[in-house]
Motif scaffolding. Structure first.
Motif, PDB file in Angstrom:
ATOM      1  N   PHE A 175       0.832  -1.202   0.000  1.00 52.61           N
ATOM      2  CA  PHE A 175       0.000   0.000   0.000  1.00 52.61           C
ATOM      3  C   PHE A 175       0.870   1.257   0.000  1.00 52.61           C
ATOM      4  N   LEU A 176       1.897   1.281   0.863  1.00 55.84           N
ATOM      5  CA  LEU A 176       2.757   2.459   0.944  1.00 55.84           C
ATOM      6  C   LEU A 176       3.466   2.731  -0.383  1.00 55.84           C
ATOM      7  N   LEU A 177       3.945   1.670  -1.031  1.00 49.22           N
ATOM      8  CA  LEU A 177       4.586   1.847  -2.335  1.00 49.22           C
ATOM      9  C   LEU A 177       3.588   2.372  -3.369  1.00 49.22           C
ATOM     10  N   ALA A 178       2.376   1.822  -3.357  1.00 50.25           N
ATOM     11  CA  ALA A 178       1.347   2.262  -4.300  1.00 50.25           C
ATOM     12  C   ALA A 178       0.963   3.720  -4.051  1.00 50.25           C
ATOM     13  N   ARG A 179       0.804   4.093  -2.799  1.00 49.40           N
ATOM     14  CA  ARG A 179       0.435   5.477  -2.478  1.00 49.40           C
ATOM     15  C   ARG A 179       1.567   6.439  -2.834  1.00 49.40           C
ATOM     16  N   ALA A 180       2.798   6.079  -2.490  1.00 44.38           N
ATOM     17  CA  ALA A 180       3.941   6.928  -2.839  1.00 44.38           C
ATOM     18  C   ALA A 180       4.060   7.060  -4.355  1.00 44.38           C
ATOM     19  N   ASN A 181       3.815   5.966  -5.063  1.00 45.43           N
ATOM     20  CA  ASN A 181       3.848   6.006  -6.523  1.00 45.43           C
ATOM     21  C   ASN A 181       2.768   6.935  -7.074  1.00 45.43           C
ATOM     22  N   ALA A 182       1.572   6.849  -6.534  1.00 45.14           N
ATOM     23  CA  ALA A 182       0.476   7.706  -6.992  1.00 45.14           C
ATOM     24  C   ALA A 182       0.807   9.182  -6.769  1.00 45.14           C
ATOM     25  N   LEU A 183       1.362   9.495  -5.606  1.00 43.47           N
ATOM     26  CA  LEU A 183       1.753  10.879  -5.316  1.00 43.47           C
ATOM     27  C   LEU A 183       2.864  11.342  -6.264  1.00 43.47           C
ATOM     28  N   SER A 184       3.818  10.463  -6.501  1.00 41.99           N
ATOM     29  CA  SER A 184       4.933  10.785  -7.381  1.00 41.99           C
ATOM     30  C   SER A 184       4.461  10.999  -8.814  1.00 41.99           C
ATOM     31  N   LEU A 185       3.573  10.128  -9.286  1.00 43.71           N
ATOM     32  CA  LEU A 185       3.042  10.281 -10.643  1.00 43.71           C
ATOM     33  C   LEU A 185       2.259  11.585 -10.790  1.00 43.71           C
ATOM     34  N   ALA A 186       1.453  11.911  -9.818  1.00 42.85           N
ATOM     35  CA  ALA A 186       0.669  13.147  -9.880  1.00 42.85           C
ATOM     36  C   ALA A 186       1.585  14.366  -9.929  1.00 42.85           C
ATOM     37  N   ALA A 187       2.595  14.383  -9.074  1.00 43.51           N
ATOM     38  CA  ALA A 187       3.530  15.512  -9.055  1.00 43.51           C
ATOM     39  C   ALA A 187       4.334  15.569 -10.353  1.00 43.51           C
ATOM     40  N   GLY A 188       4.781  14.419 -10.821  1.00 45.39           N
ATOM     41  CA  GLY A 188       5.542  14.368 -12.069  1.00 45.39           C
ATOM     42  C   GLY A 188       4.714  14.807 -13.259  1.00 45.39           C
ATOM     43  N   ASN A 189       3.497  14.298 -13.357  1.00 44.45           N
ATOM     44  CA  ASN A 189       2.627  14.680 -14.483  1.00 44.45           C
ATOM     45  C   ASN A 189       2.324  16.171 -14.467  1.00 44.45           C
ATOM     46  N   ALA A 190       2.105  16.730 -13.286  1.00 45.86           N
ATOM     47  CA  ALA A 190       1.839  18.172 -13.189  1.00 45.86           C
ATOM     48  C   ALA A 190       3.054  18.976 -13.635  1.00 45.86           C
ATOM     49  N   ALA A 191       4.241  18.560 -13.221  1.00 43.92           N
ATOM     50  CA  ALA A 191       5.468  19.287 -13.578  1.00 43.92           C
ATOM     51  C   ALA A 191       5.788  19.151 -15.062  1.00 43.92           C
ATOM     52  N   LEU A 192       5.472  18.010 -15.639  1.00 44.74           N
ATOM     53  CA  LEU A 192       5.809  17.757 -17.040  1.00 44.74           C
ATOM     54  C   LEU A 192       4.776  18.305 -18.016  1.00 44.74           C
ATOM     55  N   ALA A 193       3.605  18.659 -17.511  1.00 49.11           N
ATOM     56  CA  ALA A 193       2.518  19.121 -18.385  1.00 49.11           C
ATOM     57  C   ALA A 193       2.926  20.320 -19.232  1.00 49.11           C
ATOM     58  N   GLU A 194       3.688  21.240 -18.660  1.00 53.52           N
ATOM     59  CA  GLU A 194       4.099  22.428 -19.423  1.00 53.52           C
ATOM     60  C   GLU A 194       5.007  22.066 -20.590  1.00 53.52           C
TER      61      GLU A 194
END
Length: 141
Positions: free
Chosen positions: A12-31
């Motif tokens: 669960f912790l790995l999945a949650r950390a991954n979800a947070l990381s993906l969200a932050a990464g996708n937001a930063a890469l969107a530009e």
């Protein structure tokens, strides 16, 4: 819910950390017109390893059809190109173009900034330890 037993479950912790990381990464890469998956393909195309689409699918743990779609999009944008593999002309390798290299450099800065912000509560030493542990899990043997 932070006190539930689930917060001690490693998967669960790995999945949650991954979800947070993906969200932050996708937001930063969107530009830059990228998402984490397309950024990953572009990053691998930047290296001298000249990966095939099959190699990309295996390494990124994606369905080959997903990789085809990612490479198609990057190719349509002029960021990568497919070239015949000199070792086996039946296969194509994915290579970054000059425009793709420029895009990657600026996107990487944004991705690293998002990573630093997301991981700001852990020390540099802890971050290095986490990276080492995750590499061990991601690439066993």
């Amino acid at each position: 819910m932070r006190g539930s037993g689930l917060t001690r479950d490693l998967s669960f912790l790995l999945a949650r950390a991954n979800a947070l990381s993906l969200a932050a990464g996708n937001a930063a890469l969107a530009e830059h017109g990228l998402r984490v998956r397309s950024y990953s393909v572009l990053a691998l195309a930047m290296d001298d390893i000249r990966p095939s689409q099959r190699d990309l699918a295996a390494f990124l743990r994606l369905n080959p059809s997903q990789v085809v779609a990612l490479v198609d999009d990057l190719e349509d944008r002029g960021l990568v190109r497919r070239e015949a593999d000199p070792a086996d002309r039946r296969n194509n390798v994915v290579v970054a173009t000059a425009e793709g290299r420029d895009c990657f450099v600026s996107a990487q800065l944004a991705a690293r900034a998002a990573e630093r912000e997301l991981h700001g509560q852990i020390s540099s030493r802890q971050r290095d330890q986490l990276a080492e542990l995750l590499q061990t899990l991601a690439f066993p043997g």
